[in-house]
Design an enzyme around this catalytic site. Structure first.
Site, mmCIF file in Angstrom:
data_model
loop_
_atom_site.group_PDB
_atom_site.id
_atom_site.type_symbol
_atom_site.label_atom_id
_atom_site.label_comp_id
_atom_site.label_asym_id
_atom_site.label_seq_id
_atom_site.Cartn_x
_atom_site.Cartn_y
_atom_site.Cartn_z
ATOM 1 N N GLY A 121 0.773 -1.052 -0.003
ATOM 2 C CA GLY A 121 -0.107 -0.014 0.068
ATOM 3 C C GLY A 121 1.000 1.223 -0.040
ATOM 4 O O GLY A 121 1.911 1.429 0.682
ATOM 5 N N ALA A 122 0.321 2.157 -0.808
ATOM 6 C CA ALA A 122 1.601 3.410 -1.167
ATOM 7 C C ALA A 122 1.840 4.019 0.194
ATOM 8 O O ALA A 122 3.208 4.193 0.607
ATOM 9 C CB ALA A 122 1.015 4.212 -2.234
ATOM 10 N N ARG A 169 10.147 -0.962 -4.275
ATOM 11 C CA ARG A 169 8.593 -0.972 -4.977
ATOM 12 C C ARG A 169 8.878 0.385 -5.860
ATOM 13 O O ARG A 169 8.700 1.307 -5.240
ATOM 14 C CB ARG A 169 7.585 -0.983 -4.121
ATOM 15 C CG ARG A 169 7.267 -2.142 -2.902
ATOM 16 C CD ARG A 169 6.903 -3.359 -3.500
ATOM 17 N NE ARG A 169 5.675 -3.366 -4.337
ATOM 18 C CZ ARG A 169 4.366 -3.470 -3.993
ATOM 19 N NH1 ARG A 169 3.978 -3.586 -2.801
ATOM 20 N NH2 ARG A 169 3.482 -3.382 -4.839
ATOM 21 N N GLN A 194 -5.481 -8.793 -2.347
ATOM 22 C CA GLN A 194 -5.575 -7.772 -1.295
ATOM 23 C C GLN A 194 -7.064 -7.496 -0.946
ATOM 24 O O GLN A 194 -7.240 -7.017 0.344
ATOM 25 C CB GLN A 194 -5.060 -6.463 -1.789
ATOM 26 C CG GLN A 194 -3.489 -6.581 -1.854
ATOM 27 C CD GLN A 194 -2.803 -6.868 -3.344
ATOM 28 O OE1 GLN A 194 -3.663 -7.658 -3.868
ATOM 29 N NE2 GLN A 194 -1.781 -6.366 -3.406
ATOM 30 N N ASP A 227 -1.459 4.804 -6.418
ATOM 31 C CA ASP A 227 0.304 4.553 -6.246
ATOM 32 C C ASP A 227 0.975 5.884 -6.809
ATOM 33 O O ASP A 227 2.003 6.075 -6.168
ATOM 34 C CB ASP A 227 0.826 3.237 -6.685
ATOM 35 C CG ASP A 227 0.101 2.343 -5.856
ATOM 36 O OD1 ASP A 227 -0.854 1.793 -5.957
ATOM 37 O OD2 ASP A 227 0.847 1.747 -4.997
ATOM 38 N N ASN A 240 -2.665 2.693 -10.335
ATOM 39 C CA ASN A 240 -3.275 1.833 -9.226
ATOM 40 C C ASN A 240 -3.329 0.371 -9.455
ATOM 41 O O ASN A 240 -2.796 -0.135 -10.649
ATOM 42 C CB ASN A 240 -4.409 2.388 -8.731
ATOM 43 C CG ASN A 240 -4.743 1.956 -7.648
ATOM 44 O OD1 ASN A 240 -4.317 2.034 -6.517
ATOM 45 N ND2 ASN A 240 -5.871 1.209 -7.373
ATOM 46 N N LYS A 241 -3.616 -0.299 -8.630
ATOM 47 C CA LYS A 241 -3.679 -1.752 -8.677
ATOM 48 C C LYS A 241 -3.934 -2.396 -9.938
ATOM 49 O O LYS A 241 -5.147 -1.866 -10.433
ATOM 50 C CB LYS A 241 -4.195 -2.623 -7.551
ATOM 51 C CG LYS A 241 -4.360 -3.965 -7.364
ATOM 52 C CD LYS A 241 -3.029 -4.624 -7.398
ATOM 53 C CE LYS A 241 -2.022 -4.366 -6.348
ATOM 54 N NZ LYS A 241 -0.690 -4.617 -6.812
HETATM 55 O O1 MRU Z 1 0.658 -3.814 -4.526
HETATM 56 P P1 MRU Z 1 0.149 -3.194 -3.438
HETATM 57 O O2 MRU Z 1 -0.920 -4.113 -2.507
HETATM 58 O O3 MRU Z 1 1.290 -2.337 -2.541
HETATM 59 O O4 MRU Z 1 -0.701 -2.314 -4.005
HETATM 60 C C1 MRU Z 1 -1.437 -1.553 -3.273
HETATM 61 C C2 MRU Z 1 -2.353 -0.391 -4.195
HETATM 62 O O5 MRU Z 1 -2.540 -0.571 -5.326
HETATM 63 C C3 MRU Z 1 -3.418 0.442 -3.410
HETATM 64 O O6 MRU Z 1 -4.523 0.594 -3.906
HETATM 65 C C4 MRU Z 1 -2.556 1.752 -3.525
HETATM 66 O O7 MRU Z 1 -1.511 1.629 -2.909
HETATM 67 C C5 MRU Z 1 -3.298 2.775 -2.547
HETATM 68 S S1 MRU Z 1 -3.280 2.442 -1.082
HETATM 69 C C6 MRU Z 1 -3.601 3.681 -0.066
#
Ligand code: MRU
Length: 356
Positions: free
Chosen positions: A46-47, A97, A205, A246, A256-257
């Site tokens: 999560g960012a 990341r 997630q 992100d 984003n994801k």
């Molecule tokens: O790969 P991750 O689980 O780190 O990806 C997270 C996401 O894509 C979230 O939607 C994003 O970071 C926003 S979190 C507040």
């Protein structure tokens, strides 16, 4: 809510998000290399949460440098060596990341604080300053999320069914959450009829983390396979989609994801608002558009296997981009702590995000 990140006397404990929802165990980090590995391996994700962790990772590096190079007062060689050590530690943390800009933002913020103290007051003071800056980043993030929640809930109509993707909750931040912060706030205002959480293949997630957080809070949640989203929208069952981010480029394109872009296209088709909730630290105005964002690709095994067991024949290949880019033109609003940005997003961003 069980905290995802805990600092206690030189040890940073991370709730191991790979084990949720079955086990709540912490992984401890006492140096920056352990922290970089924990970020890369998705112990924490999560960012904003990886930003906070990266900030503490640099603070750990600064503490390590006091043991390696002493207090450094008056010793130019020791100060130069400590500076190089900190710069290398920052690079390795940022590389863990690459897509989430909050990681680079937080690490660089702590690095700059440490380096300006290093030149004036020596290595020990630099380590104290780095730790205090990392703590500030964590505390600020919680406050920021509450503001995002209040700003975002204002957009939600009473009786709404809201879809979300991945996990943008307390686990992905310092606490409360961005997209889930909006949902939590709207729920507390009795505006939410149902939260539809997409399971979010391949790392789940949505299933493991978002559903877990919402069940703990007593918020009604229904889990969907990712590919059910369009059908639910066509039935008129979704009133709004809210996701986190992100990295957001200057023209409003959002990383984003993986799967987020698909949802934004579906929202346009079905005339459903598509909201992005993110702190100002998620904007990267050095990038003109989303094509310039580095999209992390993760291991094939996350797709070819499920809980360690093969789900595809040996010899099959997999492609595993972890994020996608949603054009800013598909975004109905970006909700930040400083206010909400409506289209045309590129023009209106200046009202909430300052160019560095
Ligand atoms: O790969 P991750 O689980 O780190 O990806 C997270 C996401 O894509 C979230 O939607 C994003 O970071 C926003 S979190 C507040």
């Amino acid at each position: 809510m069980i905290p995802a990140i805990k600092w206690d006397q030189g040890v940073l404990s991370l709730l191991d998000q790979r084990l949720l929802p079955h086990e709540t165990k912490y992984v401890t980090c006492t140096d920056h290399r352990q922290m970089a590995k924990a970020i890369k391996d998705m112990v924490v994700r999560g960012a904003p949460a990886i930003g906070i962790s990266g900030g503490y990772g640099l603070a750990l590096a600064a503490i390590e440098s006091t043991m390696e190079f002493g207090c450094g007062n008056g010793n130019r060689d020791a100060l130069a060596a400590a500076e190089q050590f900190l710069r290398e530690a920052a690079s390795s943390l940022i590389a863990a990341r690459p897509t989430a800009v909050n990681l680079a933002w937080a690490v660089e913020r702590v690095l700059n604080t440490a380096l300006s103290s290093l030149g004036k007051d020596g290595i020990r003071c630099a380590a104290e300053a780095a730790l205090s800056e990392a703590r500030s980043i964590e505390l600020e993030d919680i406050e920021v999320n509450h503001k995002i929640g209040i700003n975002g809930a204002a957009l939600i109509k009473p009786g709404s069914s809201i879809m979300t993707h991945c996990n943008a909750g307390a686990l992905a931040t310092g606490g409360w959450g961005t997209a889930l912060g909006v949902i939590r706030q709207a729920w507390s205002e009795n505006k939410v009829a149902m939260v539809y959480a997409n399971e979010t293949r391949p790392f789940l997630q949505g299933a493991r983390l978002t559903a877990w957080e919402l069940v703990q809070d007593g918020i009604d949640v229904t889990l969907l396979v990712d590919s059910a989203a369009g059908y639910l929208m066509s039935l008129g069952k979704i009133d709004a989609v809210i996701v986190g981010a992100d990295r957001i480029a200057a023209n409003g394109d959002v990383a984003n994801k993986i799967g987020t872009y698909t949802l934004a296209c579906l929202c346009r088709q079905h005339d459903i608002p598509f909201y992005v909730a993110a702190p100002v630290s998620t904007f990267d105005l050095s990038l003109a558009c989303g094509r310039e964002i580095h999209v992390e690709e993760r291991s094939e095994s996350e797709v070819l296997e499920f809980m360690g067991k093969a789900v595809a024949p040996a010899g099959a290949k997999a492609l595993n981009p972890s994020f996608d880019i949603t054009p800013g033109t598909l975004v109905s609003a970006i909700i930040t702590e400083n206010g909400t940005v409506f289209p045309p997003i590129e023009e209106n961003l200046a009202g909430v995000v300052k160019r560095g």
